[in-house]
Motif scaffolding. Structure first.
Motif, mmCIF file in Angstrom:
data_model
loop_
_atom_site.group_PDB
_atom_site.id
_atom_site.type_symbol
_atom_site.label_atom_id
_atom_site.label_comp_id
_atom_site.label_asym_id
_atom_site.label_seq_id
_atom_site.Cartn_x
_atom_site.Cartn_y
_atom_site.Cartn_z
ATOM 1 N N UNK A 185 19.334 -64.018 4.772
ATOM 2 C CA UNK A 185 20.408 -64.097 5.740
ATOM 3 C C UNK A 185 21.753 -64.294 5.075
ATOM 4 N N UNK A 186 22.731 -64.666 5.883
ATOM 5 C CA UNK A 186 24.114 -64.695 5.422
ATOM 6 C C UNK A 186 24.371 -65.715 4.316
ATOM 7 N N UNK A 187 23.732 -66.874 4.396
ATOM 8 C CA UNK A 187 24.077 -67.956 3.477
ATOM 9 C C UNK A 187 23.270 -67.921 2.181
ATOM 10 N N UNK A 188 22.432 -66.901 2.027
ATOM 11 C CA UNK A 188 21.748 -66.626 0.766
ATOM 12 C C UNK A 188 20.836 -67.774 0.317
ATOM 13 N N UNK A 189 20.320 -68.521 1.292
ATOM 14 C CA UNK A 189 19.397 -69.610 0.979
ATOM 15 C C UNK A 189 17.977 -69.082 0.840
#
Length: 230
Positions: A185-189
């Motif tokens: 996803x967006x936060x690259x976690x």
């Protein structure tokens, strides 16, 4: 509103111990908001998310800086993050004359990195989940190497917009690659290790600190659309 927050921002903050004679410089730009005049503080999660990227690259030899913006937001036609990136690049040119610079940006920072790529000392840009809306220019990318990566579970920025941008960028520079990070996803976690590895391999290969990664090199050589959906 004044262009100043009353502090000394924008500021480039070194990551780790700077080498005396670095082969290259990497400027890392974190994300933000579309509209905000809050100050660019270190406590922001968007800033802290980019610290692992910066540390990993710094451990490999180049001088690495994190940019702290004057404001948290892009702020429409003001394009504050882009202006801060250009200010930072001018400062880097003074501190490290003649050294090539690679920009690494996430979300709003990815947009700022792509737009600031026309600075004379920039040789490459790595934009992670960049926030783009179809209006961003590509002419400034001429002669630069560009890597864009987007997760396929993105909910904050548009993978379709980054693909469209990559297609346009390919018309001004032959060295453009775009990667889909599956399950991220967006936060690259999710798949964090893959994000870190992709960025590090791109940066080090671009500056010649290690051989260019074969997968990235192949994507850069591929014509549209093959190299833009790696």
């Amino acid at each position: 509103m004044s262009d100043s927050t009353g502090s000394d921002l924008p500021r480039i903050e070194p990551v780790g111990r700077l080498p005396a004679d670095p082969p290259a410089v990497v400027l890392v730009l974190h994300g933000g908001r579309s509209q905000s005049f809050e100050s660019g503080e270190r406590k922001r999660l968007s800033y802290r998310r980019m610290v692992p990227f910066a540390r990993r690259i710094a451990a490999a030899g180049p001088a690495v800086y994190l940019l702290r913006y004057r404001f948290r937001g892009w702020n429409g036609a003001r394009r504050d993050a882009e202006r801060d990136a250009l200010t930072a690049l001018a400062e880097i040119a003074v501190r490290h004359p003649g050294r090539p610079v690679v920009l690494v940006g996430h979300s709003m920072g990815g947009r700022a990195a792509l737009r600031a790529a026309g600075a004379r000392n920039v040789v490459a840009v790595c934009a992670l989940a960049p926030w783009l809306d179809g209006t961003d220019p590509v002419a400034q990318l001429a002669g630069r190497t560009v890597l864009i990566a987007h997760g396929d579970r993105e909910r904050w920025t548009s993978p379709a917009a980054s693909y469209e941008y990559a297609v346009r960028a390919k018309t001004v520079t032959g060295r453009v690659a775009r990667f889909d990070v599956h399950g991220a996803g967006h936060f690259m976690l999710s798949r964090a290790g893959e994000w870190h590895e992709l960025v590090t391999r791109f940066v080090l290969g671009t500056i010649g600190a290690e051989p260019e990664d074969p997968q990235i090199a192949n994507a850069l050589r591929q014509p549209t659309p093959a190299g833009l959906r790696a």
